[in-house]
Motif scaffolding. Structure first.
Motif, PDB file in Angstrom:
ATOM      1  N   VAL A 147      -5.457  13.132  -2.357  1.00 22.58           N
ATOM      2  CA  VAL A 147      -5.674  12.835  -3.777  1.00 22.58           C
ATOM      3  C   VAL A 147      -4.754  11.698  -4.245  1.00 22.58           C
ATOM      4  N   VAL A 150      -5.692   8.175  -2.644  1.00 22.30           N
ATOM      5  CA  VAL A 150      -6.967   7.625  -3.128  1.00 22.30           C
ATOM      6  C   VAL A 150      -6.836   7.211  -4.596  1.00 22.30           C
ATOM      7  N   ARG A 151      -6.079   7.987  -5.352  1.00 25.07           N
ATOM      8  CA  ARG A 151      -5.849   7.618  -6.744  1.00 25.07           C
ATOM      9  C   ARG A 151      -5.167   6.241  -6.830  1.00 25.07           C
ATOM     10  N   ASP A 154      -7.497   3.429  -5.939  1.00 23.91           N
ATOM     11  CA  ASP A 154      -8.399   3.103  -7.047  1.00 23.91           C
ATOM     12  C   ASP A 154      -7.734   2.133  -8.018  1.00 23.91           C
ATOM     13  N   GLY A 183     -13.677  21.658   6.257  1.00 24.43           N
ATOM     14  CA  GLY A 183     -13.832  21.452   4.811  1.00 24.43           C
ATOM     15  C   GLY A 183     -12.501  21.352   4.096  1.00 24.43           C
ATOM     16  N   MET A 185     -10.401  18.778   4.283  1.00 25.78           N
ATOM     17  CA  MET A 185      -9.975  17.400   4.022  1.00 25.78           C
ATOM     18  C   MET A 185     -11.188  16.645   3.526  1.00 25.78           C
ATOM     19  N   MET A 186     -10.968  15.713   2.584  1.00 25.22           N
ATOM     20  CA  MET A 186     -12.081  14.894   2.098  1.00 25.22           C
ATOM     21  C   MET A 186     -12.618  14.068   3.260  1.00 25.22           C
ATOM     22  N   ASP A 190     -16.904  11.203   0.845  1.00 21.91           N
ATOM     23  CA  ASP A 190     -16.202  11.589  -0.387  1.00 21.91           C
ATOM     24  C   ASP A 190     -15.381  10.415  -0.914  1.00 21.91           C
ATOM     25  N   GLU A 193     -17.506   7.202  -1.870  1.00 20.02           N
ATOM     26  CA  GLU A 193     -18.262   7.466  -3.098  1.00 20.02           C
ATOM     27  C   GLU A 193     -17.354   7.335  -4.325  1.00 20.02           C
ATOM     28  N   ILE A 194     -16.164   7.898  -4.216  1.00 23.55           N
ATOM     29  CA  ILE A 194     -15.233   7.866  -5.347  1.00 23.55           C
ATOM     30  C   ILE A 194     -14.737   6.445  -5.622  1.00 23.55           C
ATOM     31  N   LEU A 195     -14.409   5.709  -4.561  1.00 24.80           N
ATOM     32  CA  LEU A 195     -13.833   4.373  -4.762  1.00 24.80           C
ATOM     33  C   LEU A 195     -14.899   3.286  -4.915  1.00 24.80           C
TER      34      LEU A 195
END
Lengths: 265, 97
Positions: A147, A150-151, A154, A183, A185-186, A190, A193-195
């Protein structure tokens, strides 16, 4: 054609320096002339990851301040033809260099005939980051499937785009295939898609990286290293080849694997 | 025996921590991207209730205000939108003219 690529992440400790070293070596192995630039002034590390720490005479700040010529500061890596390192200064700080000076440095490296100039960006979004991206044509963002990482990625992607570095490419580092399968770990989808960015490659979490870093020999030159294979694929993608994300990078456990797993204990 | 059960265990279990991470990340990024914390959103919510209450009686329990993403019209990216679902109980007669 000469291209300046900055390797950045926002968060520290996700593998910027390891990625820089491996991509630099990998491109040199492919016959390219490569300059690796350590832009982390005050906290230099690319030299030790490359195993070139004993050969530093001049550094990036010396070049910028005119204490030496660019060629004098570039350390030639004797193991890989065409690979050079421009180390960061260790006893100065980020303010010792301005974005304009970095831009000029990148232009001078282009004139030296380098095919690729790889800039290892420091963590953070302050002066060091602004310096590192100033002369870049392209950006690679390194992140891990966590988290916090990736934050920060971004945020970095937003800042890169605000600085005209559009469409940065993503390297997803330290993926644990076993945890993704459980399941816990992203997964690749995932994160992409988020970034909302294109994926350049996925590097599995691999102990061969620790060993390679201990020795100062980047894993990309080790044919038995899975992470090294991932880096070799990324190198080919940077050079414009279409290489699919390999099965081990995103291994999907099939029915047979599961069945075998049952009898393994 | 444990392995035998994990053999049948569904992938992408919503309770698995990977999905939890993704959901938490999505939420934190929505707020990061528009530079709006949950606290600011709470203040906004209070103000909206105050203004609307001048004109109509609303169901504060069912009120839902959040920032979400919607596909952008001019490029492939997304843009943040303020989403508000405010159930009306009745209009206030005094303001109907």
């Amino acid at each position: 054609m000469s291209e300046v690529i900055v390797i950045t992440s926002g968060k520290g400790g996700v593998g910027k320096t390891t990625t820089s070293a491996n991509l630099g070596c990998g491109l040199a192995i492919q016959g390219k002339k490569v300059a690796l630039v350590d832009a982390d002034i005050g906290l230099r590390n690319l030299d030790v990851v490359m195993g070139l720490e004993n050969r530093i005479v001049y550094d990036l700040v010396d070049v910028v301040e005119g204490n030496c010529r660019l060629k004098q500061a570039l350390i030639k890596d004797k193991r890989y033809e065409g690979l050079f390192l421009l180390p960061a200064a260790q006893t100065r700080d980020k303010d010792a260099v301005s974005p304009e000076q970095m831009k000029k440095l990148c232009d001078n490296l282009k004139e030296e005939g380098f095919d690729y100039i790889i800039i290892d960006c420091p963590a953070g979004i302050e002066q060091g980051f602004r310096n590192a991206i100033a002369g870049a044509d392209r950006a690679i963002v390194v992140t891990t499937p966590e988290v916090s990482a990736v934050r920060d990625a971004d945020r970095i992607i937003g800042l890169l785009e605000a600085n005209e570095l559009r469409n940065p490419m993503l390297i997803l580092n330290r993926l644990r295939v076993d945890l993704v399968q459980k399941g816990d770990m992203m997964n690749i989808e995932d994160v992409t898609e988020i970034l909302a960015v294109d994926i350049l490659g996925v590097v599995p979490d691999d102990e061969s990286i620790v060993i390679a870093t201990n020795k100062g020999e980047p894993a990309v030159s080790n044919p038995d290293s899975r992470a090294g294979q991932a880096y070799r694929n990324i190198v080919r993608r940077i050079m414009g080849e279409e290489v699919p994300i390999m099965s081990f990078e995103a291994k999907q456990e099939g029915f047979f694997d599961k069945l075998m797993g049952l009898f393994r204990h | 025996m444990l392995d035998f059960f994990s053999f049948f265990k569904k992938k992408n279990d919503p309770a698995a921590s990977g999905s939890v991470a993704k959901d938490r990340l999505k939420l934190v990024l929505v707020h990061d991207r528009v530079n709006c914390s949950s606290q600011v959103l709470e203040m906004l919510k209070t103000d909206i209730i105050k203004v609307i209450s001048n004109y109509m009686e609303i169901d504060e329990e069912e009120l839902d205000i959040q920032i979400t993403q919607t596909p952008s019209e001019d490029n492939n990216g997304t843009v943040p939108v303020l989403y508000a679902n405010i159930p009306i109980k009745s209009m206030k007669k005094s303001n109907m003219g």
